[in-house]
Design a protein around this motif. Sequence first.
Motif, PDB file in Angstrom:
ATOM      1  N   LEU A 144      16.528  90.844  18.076  1.00  0.00           N
ATOM      2  CA  LEU A 144      16.366  89.675  18.938  1.00  0.00           C
ATOM      3  C   LEU A 144      15.062  89.760  19.739  1.00  0.00           C
ATOM      4  O   LEU A 144      14.351  88.767  19.926  1.00  0.00           O
ATOM      5  CB  LEU A 144      17.566  89.554  19.894  1.00  0.00           C
ATOM      6  N   HIS A 145      14.753  90.969  20.202  1.00  0.00           N
ATOM      7  CA  HIS A 145      13.495  91.163  20.916  1.00  0.00           C
ATOM      8  C   HIS A 145      12.314  90.785  20.044  1.00  0.00           C
ATOM      9  O   HIS A 145      11.359  90.165  20.501  1.00  0.00           O
ATOM     10  CB  HIS A 145      13.343  92.626  21.351  1.00  0.00           C
ATOM     11  N   ALA A 204      11.948  87.100  19.759  1.00  0.00           N
ATOM     12  CA  ALA A 204      11.437  86.530  21.014  1.00  0.00           C
ATOM     13  C   ALA A 204       9.963  86.846  21.196  1.00  0.00           C
ATOM     14  O   ALA A 204       9.219  86.054  21.758  1.00  0.00           O
ATOM     15  CB  ALA A 204      12.237  87.064  22.197  1.00  0.00           C
ATOM     16  N   ASN A 205       9.544  88.017  20.736  1.00  0.00           N
ATOM     17  CA  ASN A 205       8.143  88.394  20.917  1.00  0.00           C
ATOM     18  C   ASN A 205       7.213  87.654  19.975  1.00  0.00           C
ATOM     19  O   ASN A 205       6.127  87.259  20.350  1.00  0.00           O
ATOM     20  CB  ASN A 205       7.973  89.899  20.730  1.00  0.00           C
ATOM     21  N   GLN A 254      22.584  88.658  26.509  1.00  0.00           N
ATOM     22  CA  GLN A 254      21.376  88.480  27.326  1.00  0.00           C
ATOM     23  C   GLN A 254      20.170  88.269  26.422  1.00  0.00           C
ATOM     24  O   GLN A 254      19.384  87.342  26.618  1.00  0.00           O
ATOM     25  CB  GLN A 254      21.132  89.738  28.189  1.00  0.00           C
ATOM     26  N   SER A 255      20.037  89.163  25.429  1.00  0.00           N
ATOM     27  CA  SER A 255      18.883  89.058  24.541  1.00  0.00           C
ATOM     28  C   SER A 255      18.928  87.762  23.748  1.00  0.00           C
ATOM     29  O   SER A 255      17.899  87.111  23.540  1.00  0.00           O
ATOM     30  CB  SER A 255      18.846  90.241  23.571  1.00  0.00           C
ATOM     31  N   ALA A 256      20.137  87.367  23.317  1.00  0.00           N
ATOM     32  CA  ALA A 256      20.252  86.158  22.508  1.00  0.00           C
ATOM     33  C   ALA A 256      19.837  84.930  23.317  1.00  0.00           C
ATOM     34  O   ALA A 256      19.179  84.018  22.797  1.00  0.00           O
ATOM     35  CB  ALA A 256      21.684  86.003  22.003  1.00  0.00           C
ATOM     36  N   LEU A 258      17.645  84.692  25.793  1.00  0.00           N
ATOM     37  CA  LEU A 258      16.197  84.580  25.951  1.00  0.00           C
ATOM     38  C   LEU A 258      15.501  84.370  24.614  1.00  0.00           C
ATOM     39  O   LEU A 258      14.451  83.723  24.539  1.00  0.00           O
ATOM     40  CB  LEU A 258      15.651  85.820  26.660  1.00  0.00           C
ATOM     41  N   CYS A 259      16.100  84.919  23.561  1.00  0.00           N
ATOM     42  CA  CYS A 259      15.557  84.716  22.230  1.00  0.00           C
ATOM     43  C   CYS A 259      15.623  83.228  21.876  1.00  0.00           C
ATOM     44  O   CYS A 259      14.656  82.635  21.389  1.00  0.00           O
ATOM     45  CB  CYS A 259      16.370  85.549  21.253  1.00  0.00           C
TER      46      CYS A 259
END
Lengths: 941, 164
Positions: free
Chosen positions: A132-133, A136-137, A166-168, A170-171
Motif C-alpha cells: 500500500l505504501h 501511495a508513493n 490506516q495505510s489503505a 491514505l493509499c
Amino acid sequence: MPAVSKGDGMRGLAVFISDIRNCKSKEAEIKRINKELANIRSKFKGDKALDGYSKKKYVCKLLFIFLLGHDIDFGHMEAVNLLSSNKYTEKQIGYLFISVLVNSNSELIRLINNAIKNDLSSRNPTFMCLALHCIANVGSREMAEAFASEIPRILVAGDTMDSVKQSAALCLLRLYKTSPDLVLMGEWTSRVVHLLNDQHMGVVTAAISLITCLSQKNPDEFKTCVSLAVSRLSRIVSSASTDLQDYTYYFVPAPWLSCKLLRLLQCYPPPEDGAVKGRLVECLETILNKAQEPPKSKKVQHSNAKNAILFEAISLIIHYDSEPNLLVRACNQLGQFLQHRETNLRYLALESMCTLASSEFSHEAVKTHIETVINALKTERDVSVRQRAADLLYAMCDRSNAKQIVAEMLSYLETADYSIREEMVLKVAILAEKYAVDYSWYVDTILNLIRIAGDYVSEEVWYRVIQIVINRDDVQGYAAKTVFEALQAPACHENMVKVGGYILGEFGNLIAGDPRSSPLVQFNLLHSKFHLCSVPTRALLLSAYIKFINLFPETKATIQEVLRCDSQIRNSDVELQQRAVEYLKLSSIASTDVLATVLEEMPPFPERESSILAKLKKKKGPGAISVTELEDSKREGGELNGGSDRGPDTAAMSASNASTPSPSADLLGIRSAAPINAAPAGAGSLLVDVFSEAGPAAPSTAVNDDGFLRFVCKNNGVLFENQLLQIGIKSEYRQNLGRMYLFYGNKTSVQFASFTTNVSCPGELQLNLNVQTKQVEPLVEGGAQIQQVLNIECLTDFSDAPLLNIKFRYGGALQNLTLKLPVTINKFFQPTEMASHDFFQRWKQLSQPQQEAQKIFKANHSMDTEVLKAKLLGLGTALLDNVDPNPENFVCAGVIQTKSQQVGCLLRLEPNAQAQMYRLTLRCSKDSVSQRLCELLAQQF
Amino acid sequence: MIKAILIFNNHGKPRLSKFYEHYSEDTEQQIIRETFHLVSKRDENVCNFLEGGMLIGGSDYKLIYRHYATLYFVFCVDSSESELGILDLIQVFVETLDKCFENVCELDLIFHVDKVHNILAEMVMGGMVLETNMNEIIMQVDAQNKMEKSEVSWTPPVPCMCMT
C-alpha cells in the motif's frame, strides 16, 4: 533496548559510507562513487546469481549514492526482483528503492504491479502495508487502474488490521488525487464516513485526511461527516488529558486529530441541526477557554499543541463568520498573541488576523491593533513575521486608515527585504488607488513609490498612474507639476522618467504658464535624462518630444534640432531611428491642425479591472486574493473614478502608445488626409486664433454668463458661440415644469472628441431646482449638431442659475467651458389678469417693506414702448392695461408656480424718457422673489 | 498535504529527502539546495515558518522547520496543514528516531538511511499523516526489526569501526 542497534546491518555498506565520508575532496568522492557504481554494475551483470542479501546491500548502496545527489540509471530491475522475495528485509529494500527512485512513468510499473497484487492478497499485514505504501508513493495511473477498486474493499473490510486500514485510507486518497475518475466511492461512502467513529485513533487520523479530501470534492455526498466530526471533536475536547493515553501529546489530548477535525468542518457551512451546532459552539468555547488556563507544562511542545488546536478553532470561527461573540473572542485572543514572546505565535496571529479582517463583525476589532501591527512591521527581526504584518496592514486597510497605512508601508519599503519589495510595491499601489480620497494624494504616493523603490515598480504600476491621470481631468495639472518637480532630482529612477515623459507630453501645457516650468525648461529637463535611459524609455521620450511640438510651437526648432542630430536619426536601434525620422518629418510637413489631430491628447482609457490587482493575483497564485476582495476593489474603483467605472489595462496602454505615429503607414495616411483637413477656408488659422485667445495652457474655466441675461425675457436663441462651437437654446415652461433643448454645433471641420456636458446646480440650488438630462454622444463630427434635452422642475423659488460645463478635445487641446444656463425664476410665471381696483388692493396688501424691491436705473436699450411691452410679455407676466393712472407706466401681474408654493408678484415700471431712466418696483408675497426679479429685470431695459 | 520532507546538516549535506510529489532528480537536488539556502541563513529565535522557495511552489507552500544540533528537519507543506501541528509532528519524528536509535545523531541517519525511511513511512504516507502516536510507531518498527533479526541472524557480525 533501542529498536535499532548500532552496528547492525550490512558491513559492505557501512564501509562504503565511511569511505565516502573520509573523502577529502569532491573529486575524491566522485571517484569513489564511480568505482562503487562500476562494481555494482558488474555484480548485477555478472554470471553469478546474486543472493538476496547481496542484492539488498547493493540496492542500499545505490540509494545512498542517489541521496548524495548522483543519478542512478540502473538497479531498478534488481529492486523489482527483491519485491518478490519472501524475506521481509529484501522486500522492504526493494519497495524503498522503488518508492524513492521509480517515477510514475516508469516502464517497470507492470512488473511492480504484479508484485503488489501478490502482496495485497497475501493476508500478511506487513506485506500488505509495504504494498500500500508503494502505491501511495508512486501513485501512477496504471496503479490506479489496477487497484482503485480493490483498496476500498480492504479499507472497510471487517477483518482488516488497523495498521492496514490506516495505510489503505491514505493509499486510496493518493489514488483519488491522481485519478479521481477511477476511484468510485458510491457504495463505500457511508462506511468510509463512519471510520470517524473507529475505536482506533490511528485509523481515524488516516481516514480523516481521506474524508476531508472527498468532502471538498463532493460535499453533499459526505455531509453526514459533519455531525460525526462534531461528536468526535466534542469527546476529545472534553476528555481529561489522560483519557486518550498514547494520543495525548504533552498533556494535550489528540492535538493532531483535533486540528484535522476542525479542518474538516471548515469544508462545510455551520451545521443546520441546532443540537449539533450547539455542541460545536460548546467545543469552540471550551477550546478558547482552555487557551486562558495556566499551562500544564512549561515545555514548548505543550503550548504548541494547545495553540495548534486554538488556531484551527479560530479558523473555523472565521470560516463560519456568523457568531459575533466567538469572533470577538477570537480577535482578542489573537491580539494577545500579537505581543507574545514566541515568534511563532506572533506570526500565526498576524496570519489569522488577516482573514479575520475580512469579516464585517471583526473588521473594526482588528483595526484596533493597528499600532501593534505597524510596530511589528518596523521592529520584528524576522522577515517572515514582517511580511505577515505587511499582509495584515493591507487587509485591515480601509478609508479611515489608508493614509496612515500607506505612509507606513512606504517608509518600510525603504528598508524592506529585497524578496518582498515587489509585492509591497503592488500593495501600496493598490491601496493608494483603492482609497484615494483625492487624486493628488494618489499621484504623490505613486511617485514616492517610484522614488523609493523604482526597481521594483513593475510596468503595471506606472501604466496605472498614467491611466488614472489621463482619465481624471482634475489631477492632470497637479500630476504635471509634481512629476516636473520629481524629475529635478539629480538622480531619478528611469520609471520616473517614463512617467514624467508621458505626463509632460500630454499635460505639460497645464504648467507651462509658470516661467519656472516653461516649455523649454520642461523639454531640457526631460532631455537631460535621455542619455541615461534604456531604449524603450528613449522611444517614449521621443514621442513626448513630438507631443511638445504640438503643445508648444515655440519648442519646435529646438526639438527638431535634437531629432535631426546623428545620434537620433542614425541611431543603431531601429525603433529609435524610425521614430526620430518620422517625427522630424511629421513636424516639418504637417500643418498645425494636422499636427494637432495626429498628436491629440490621449482619449480616456476604458476602465476594467485594475491591472495591478491582476498582477498581484498572479503573483500570489489563484485563491490568494479572495473573490470578495476583488469585487470590493472593483466597486471601490468605480466609485473613485467618478462612477464611470473605468479600469484600464495594459493592452489599452500599448494600443494608445501605438497611436502615436510610429509606423510609416500612419504617416502616409496623414499626408493624404492633410489637404482635405486644410481645405475649409482658414481652418488652420482659426485653430491658431483659438489657441492664442483661450490658450491651451489655461483652458477657460471661468463662468461665462454673457448669454444668460439675454434670455430673461426670451426662451429661444443662441446662448454661446465662439470659433469652434455654437450652443443654441429652445425652451418651454408650464406651471413649475420646464423643458430646455440645447443644440451643440461643431463649427469646425474636425471632430470633437470626448465631448461631455454636465449640468450642475451649485450649492443651495440643488434643493430648489431639479434638472435632469441624459449624456450626449462623446463624438461631434465636424459641421454636425447634436441635441440635448433638459427636464427642469422648480421645487421652490431660487436665485442662482444652473451651470452647464462642456468639455471636449479639439486638436491637441482640451476645451473646457462653463456657462450659466438661463433658467430664471420668472420662467415659472403664470400671467394673472386683473382690474385696476384689484391690482391696487393687492398692491396695498403687499406693503411690508421686505416685500417690496425697487431700483432706479439708467436705460441701456431703446425706450420704445413696443419694445418694452414685448420684453414685459416675455417676462411671463400679464401686462395690465388701464391700471396705472399714468399711461406711460407699465404694470404687470403674475403668479410664480413652484412645487412647494405659489408666489404672487406685482410689477410697476416707470420710464422717464427725458432722463433716460427707469424706476422699477416689485411687490411679491415672498421677499426673496422680489429681490431676485428686481435684479434680473434691472438689466433688461 | 506534505510535499516534501528534507533533513540536511548545518553544511547543507542532505541526510534524508522524501518527496511526495514527482520532481526530476535534478530538481530535487536543486530544491534541497534552495531550501538549505533559505533555512540556514535564518537566525535562531526567529519563527519556524517561511514561504517555500520558487522551485517547490513559492508562497503557496510553507517550509516548517526545526533545527536540532547539527541537523535541520524541514517539512514543505501546503495551506491545508496546521503549522504548529507540523512542528509537533517533527518533534514526534525526532523523538521516535531518538527512541529507535538511542540518542540519535547525524551518523545514525547516515548509516541507517533505510531505517529512517521506514520510520518515516510509519508516520507519513503519500504526503498525509498516517500515525502520530509514538508508541504505535515504535511498535511497528520493533516488529519489523524482529523480522529482520530472524532473517539476518546468519550474516557475519560487523566489526567495530572507527568513525571520526
